[in-house]
Motif scaffolding. Structure first.
Motif, short mmCIF file in Angstrom:
data_model
loop_
_atom_site.label_atom_id
_atom_site.label_comp_id
_atom_site.label_asym_id
_atom_site.label_seq_id
_atom_site.Cartn_x
_atom_site.Cartn_y
_atom_site.Cartn_z
N UNK B 86 0.80 -1.22 0.00
CA UNK B 86 0.00 0.00 0.00
C UNK B 86 0.83 1.28 0.00
N UNK B 87 2.07 1.17 0.48
CA UNK B 87 2.92 2.35 0.52
C UNK B 87 2.33 3.43 1.42
N UNK B 155 8.89 8.35 13.35
CA UNK B 155 8.53 9.26 12.26
C UNK B 155 9.52 9.14 11.11
N UNK B 156 10.80 9.14 11.45
CA UNK B 156 11.85 9.05 10.43
C UNK B 156 11.71 7.75 9.65
N UNK B 157 11.45 6.64 10.37
CA UNK B 157 11.34 5.34 9.73
C UNK B 157 10.19 5.31 8.74
N UNK B 158 9.07 5.96 9.11
CA UNK B 158 7.91 5.94 8.23
C UNK B 158 8.09 6.91 7.05
N UNK B 159 8.76 8.05 7.29
CA UNK B 159 8.84 9.09 6.26
C UNK B 159 9.93 8.82 5.22
N UNK B 160 10.97 8.07 5.61
CA UNK B 160 12.14 7.94 4.75
C UNK B 160 11.80 7.25 3.43
N UNK B 161 10.75 6.41 3.43
CA UNK B 161 10.39 5.73 2.18
C UNK B 161 9.48 6.59 1.31
N UNK B 165 0.98 8.23 1.89
CA UNK B 165 0.08 8.69 2.95
C UNK B 165 0.72 8.34 4.29
N UNK B 166 0.53 9.21 5.26
CA UNK B 166 1.03 8.93 6.61
C UNK B 166 -0.16 8.82 7.54
N UNK B 167 -0.15 7.77 8.39
CA UNK B 167 -1.15 7.64 9.43
C UNK B 167 -0.43 7.75 10.77
N UNK B 198 -1.34 13.47 5.35
CA UNK B 198 -1.32 12.77 6.63
C UNK B 198 -2.68 12.76 7.32
N UNK B 199 -2.90 11.68 8.06
CA UNK B 199 -4.06 11.62 8.95
C UNK B 199 -3.54 11.42 10.36
#
Lengths: 311, 379
Positions: B86-87, B155-161, B165-167, B198-199
């Motif tokens: 899903x990315x 946050x870094x781990x989720x954003x680096x890719x 969408x960010x949850x 983002x949500x």
């Protein structure tokens, strides 16, 4: 001015010195209570277990009440020189290693199931896994003999399947491994389940959200986090199976004996306590070393798995 | 431009939920949820516990599938797509850092799954750690970090890719009050700079208002209202939103008269009459539930003969003084710290600007909802 400072220091030292003995006394009292409560159990272990082992230990060095000569290493030398004993030790290690692998392969999915949040049959499966521990060893083994022995249904099927003149699984190494796996599986399952209990489900979700395929989640996150439980289970099952007596003695039969049975027959059947006692001491040293390794692994696991979440 | 809803110019929403329903264990957790988030927008998802926020997150993330309805990202229907395809970047309430991996390896995890070349991984992880002020933390294990540091690694781990969408699931819940304000600001800054849609899921309205351009209020599996913080405060769509936002006083009264042009009703609250704002047309005699926030109520000394209300007690709350007043109905009134003081037992009169008191017809169903929901708010 320096005098005032010095007297101030002295006063501080006096108060701290005055405070120390009372704290010390309280600690002593606490220790006495703890020791007093532990004493009965310690006494039992000291007399029955350590006493017995001490006699065996002394005997293995040629010492003790009815010793004929002085201290000697002849028993140990004999253990290491005997081709027969080497074969027995090798067989014990092989049977134990196969048992460990069997317990791991069978036990991991079971541990995974009983720790999954939506396991509907959890208590039933836990009971089933633990049930072999609730039956007496002899009763259990006679059941197996009826099941695996010559003329049994299993023996007939095996013969039919392999087309050989096999007499069933009784008195084979495979039979011993099956028997050992049956009784030792609960230890593997409980060890892995314990390490899974504090596995945070959101770690697996996090890995998936970062693009890890289900197999990558398993190999890179789930398994490494279960490793302490797996290692603990491996060590416990291994040390219990190298010291096992009843299963191997009754299912293995003659010519297929293991270390524990060798000790038994040396001391009680052939009246050669020297070799038997030396072997017993060596076995004890090995299993204690393995148990200590298991405890150390468990401690490391606890330290790793406890995440600090507060600020 | 960041932060401006661009659906107005006709471009499709980046994330779109249509008629999403979910029943779990016989309970309807999500009931025909519709939601649109524009590209680059930061939407707050606000609701009491049990309102369906987590279920919604799990459906968007792919850990649950909806019973019916569609979920689209950039026009693509993602229902049935496995989570790892899903990315979507997620930060979890407990941070969910891999305890066996260093900070660097935690942040590099997603890039490794995508088969990024080693030098690429190194430069992107280093860059992301720098952005979050984590340079020098590369070799540390998560357990050696404070809560705020763990949050930044997550946050870094989720954003680096660079997810589509960010949850963010209650990212501030496990931090203490002082740290919460700083981390809140940091999160807003990082999300702005990376311009990721983002949500932000929270049960805390202050957090939602401080962080988000728009806020969706969720209750009992339904979206109650979507709007800017000002919309929710000044124009609540229903009794739930009016009762949930800003912990208002809840009063019950009876309609005396209604003026359709100004949408005002005059109500009788146990003998105390006052004008209130009411969007629905109500006949005289209709029971109303009225919400008015403590800071909207003005208090003045009683005229001769004594006012209908009496000061029971008051406390300092840092940002002001809260008076507890009793009379036709018990009310909380917020005053500035330097406002004129009142004695306990003093008789007073109360008033408010009619447009700041929101009234809704108290029919059996909505009254039950309001009672249930204010009970939840108080808890």
């Amino acid at each position: 001015m320096s005098g005032a400072a010095a007297s101030g220091n002295e006063a501080a030292r006096a108060t701290s010195a005055g405070a120390r003995p009372s704290g010390h006394r309280a600690r002593m009292t606490r220790w006495l209570i703890v020791f007093g409560l532990l004493a009965p159990a310690l006494l039992l272990y000291a007399t029955v277990y350590l006493g017995g082992m001490a006699i065996i230990g002394l005997a293995s060095f040629g010492l003790g009440p009815d010793a004929e000569s002085g201290a000697t290493l002849v028993n140990y030398r004999e253990v290491f020189a005997s081709a027969h004993i080497q074969a027995v030790v090798l067989r014990t290690l092989r049977v134990s290693a196969i048992t460990v692998i069997a317990c791991l392969v069978l036990g991991f999915p079971v541990a995974r199931y009983i720790t999954s949040p939506d396991a509907r049959w959890r208590s039933f499966v836990v009971m089933a896994v633990l049930s072999p521990l609730m039956v007496s060893a002899i009763g259990r083994v006679f059941g197996w003999i009826a099941l695996f022995g010559p003329g049994s249904w299993v023996a007939a099927q095996t013969m039919h399947f392999f087309g050989t003149r096999a007499t069933g699984l009784l008195y084979t190494e495979a039979g011993v491994v099956i028997g050992l796996t049956n009784i030792l599986l609960p230890f593997m399952v409980l060890s892995i389940a314990a390490s899974r209990a504090n596995l945070d489900e959101s770690l697996l979700k996090a890995a998936a959200s970062l693009g890890a395929t289900p197999s990558a989640v398993f190999w890179q996150v789930e398994l490494p986090l279960n490793l302490p439980g797996i290692l603990g289970g491996v060590l416990i099952v291994f040390s219990l199976s190298i010291t096992n007596f009843a299963t191997a003695a009754l299912l293995g039969g003659s010519g297929r004996d293991v270390v524990a049975y060798e000790i038994y027959s040396n001391i009680l059947t052939y009246h050669q306590p020297g070799t038997g006692t030396a072997l017993a001491i060596l076995l004890l040293v090995c299993s204690v070393a393995i148990m200590m390794l298991a405890i150390w692994v468990g401690r490391r696991a606890d330290a790793m798995q406890a995440p600090r979440v507060e600020t | 431009m960041y932060g401006v809803t661009e659906t107005a110019d006709g471009s499709p929403p980046h994330l779109e939920l249509r008629g999403v329903c979910k029943t779990l264990g016989g309970r309807t957790v999500l009931d025909h949820v519709d939601l649109e988030v524009a590209k680059g927008d930061l939407l707050g998802l606000l609701g009491p516990s049990g309102s369906g926020k987590t279920t919604m997150l799990n459906i968007i993330g792919g850990f649950l599938s909806p019973d019916s309805g569609t979920v689209r990202i950039a026009g693509q229907d993602i229902v049935g797509l496995q989570p790892h395809r899903r990315d979507i970047g997620i930060t979890f309430q407990g941070y969910a850092l891999f305890p066996h991996l260093s900070v660097f390896d935690n942040v590099a995890f997603g890039l490794k799954q995508r088969g990024a070349p080693k030098p690429d991984i190194k430069s992107r992880v280093t860059e992301m750690l720098a952005l979050l002020g984590l340079s020098g933390y590369e070799t540390r294990l998560p357990r050696a970090l404070s809560g705020g540091e763990q949050q930044r690694v997550a946050l870094a781990r989720a954003l680096v890719v660079r997810p589509r969408l960010m949850l963010l699931d209650e990212p501030l819940a496990n931090l203490d009050a002082a740290l919460r304000h700083r981390v809140r600001f940091e999160i807003r800054e990082v999300l702005r700079r990376t311009q990721v849609t983002s949500i932000f899921v929270t049960h805390d309205q202050d957090e939602a208002f401080a962080l988000c351009d728009r806020v969706a209020v969720l209750n009992q599996g339904r979206i109650q209202q979507i709007g800017t913080p000002a919309d929710l405060i000044l124009e609540p769509a229903n009794a739930f939103v009016a009762g949930f936002i800003g912990s208002p006083n809840m009063l019950t009264g009876r309609t005396m008269s209604y003026d359709e042009d100004s949408q005002r009703a005059t109500v009788d609250i146990n003998g105390f009459t006052h004008a209130v704002n009411c969007k629905t047309r109500v006949a005289p005699g209709t029971p109303l539930t009225i919400f008015v926030r403590p800071e909207e109520v003005t208090i003045s000394p009683a005229t001769s003969g004594g006012g209908p209300f009496q000061v029971k007690d008051w406390v300092y709350l840092g940002s002001g003084r809260e008076m507890w007043v009793d009379g036709p109905a018990p009310l909380r009134v917020r005053l500035p710290n330097d406002a004129q003081g009142y004695e306990r037992g003093e008789r007073v009169t109360l008033s408010w600007r009619p447009e700041r008191a929101h009234a809704f017809p108290a029919d059996a169903e909505s009254r039950a909802t309001a009672d249930h929901d204010t009970a939840q708010v108080r808890r």
